[in-house]
Design a protein around this motif. Structure first.
Motif: not given
Length: 298
Positions: A6, A9, A12
């Motif tokens: 992902s 993700t 982050v």
């Protein structure tokens, strides 16, 4: 089959990892976007969400970001899920104060040795931090397998991070004596300790000549282990000691963790024995906290 990743993700995680690597610094939007190769709008969206959730803190005056307070409770919760509770920390704190050296608790998690807790005298820095991890493969990790034949054989069968020579006779002496006394003393200089960490992260696809050279530097798995039986009677020689480790067991009589003293200095034989006994007492106390049972000596 490769699991699907992902990218959002991952972005982050990249921001949190970067700030964790610079815990005493603050960064603005432009610098974070530049350092992490993110567009400003994407970076701003992530920063805003993390700040609203208190995973980050934004300074309203200079508009910089740093790690936030919600990560504190998250970290403590993670530690306790791995059985590092306040009582365990108190045992480490007592051991560290008694021996005047940092005390650590670590475990093998997903085939990596991970530092779960580290408590030391004020101002000490052993060059590692909680959460840091290393590949669990020879020559790194002997203290996690030394106490059980099956675990030892499985570890030795792993592909080493560098080519190794194994003196079976020497390793057998190490196994026998460490199991009898209940602790392992790794005799390494600070330079040797850094070298071990470097080797653990290196690829196995190094040129043959370089691999051979590195193998000479690391040498045999058991060679750098200090054995009290090899010290001469009345020997006042000082030994460069890196780490002293002892196992912590669970209720299945399996090793759950390792408690260690991060020494990093020269010690006499008497000092090694004294601190090792204090370490084993702490390991036994942590085993009792887990409701564990120490296997009978074989």
């Amino acid at each position: 089959m490769t699991e699907r990743a992902s990218p959002p993700t991952a972005r982050v995680v990249a921001i949190l990892d970067f700030l964790a690597q610079h815990p005493h610094d603050r960064f603005g939007l432009s610098e974070l976007a530049r350092r992490l190769d993110l567009s400003k709008p994407t970076c701003l969206g992530i920063l805003t969400t993390l700040t609203d959730s208190r995973y980050l803190v934004r300074d309203s005056q200079d508009k910089t970001y740093r790690l936030g307070p919600r990560l504190i409770s998250l970290g403590h919760t993670t530690q306790e899920s791995m059985r590092v509770n306040p009582a365990a920390r108190e045992e480490l704190r007592h051991l560290s104060a008694l021996c005047d050296t940092p005390a650590a608790l670590s475990a093998v998690i997903d085939e990596r040795i991970t530092l779960l807790e580290l408590i030391g005298p004020p101002g000490t820095d052993v060059g590692v931090r909680v959460g840091q991890s290393y590949p669990f493969a020879p020559p790194v990790g002997l203290m996690f397998v030394l106490w059980d034949d099956a675990a030892l054989h499985e570890w030795l069968a792993k592909e080493p991070t560098i080519p190794l020579r194994t003196d079976t006779e020497r390793l057998e002496r190490v196994i026998a004596e460490c199991r009898e006394c209940g602790y392992l003393v790794e005799r390494l200089t600070p330079g040797g300790r850094r070298l071990y960490a470097l080797m653990a992260g290196m690829s196995s696809s190094l040129p043959d000549e370089l691999q051979a050279l590195l193998g000479e530097l690391i040498s045999d798995i058991g060679e750098r282990v200090y054995l009290h039986s090899e010290a001469e009677t009345g020997d006042r020689q000082r030994h460069d000691v890196s780490v002293i480790s002892a196992p912590v067991y669970d209720h299945h009589r399996r090793q759950a963790m390792v408690v260690s003293l991060q020494i990093g200095r020269a010690m006499t034989d008497a000092e090694i024995v004294e601190q090792s006994r204090a370490l084993v007492a702490t390991a036994d106390a942590l085993t009792a906290q887990l409701g564990g049972t120490k296997p009978a000596a074989s």
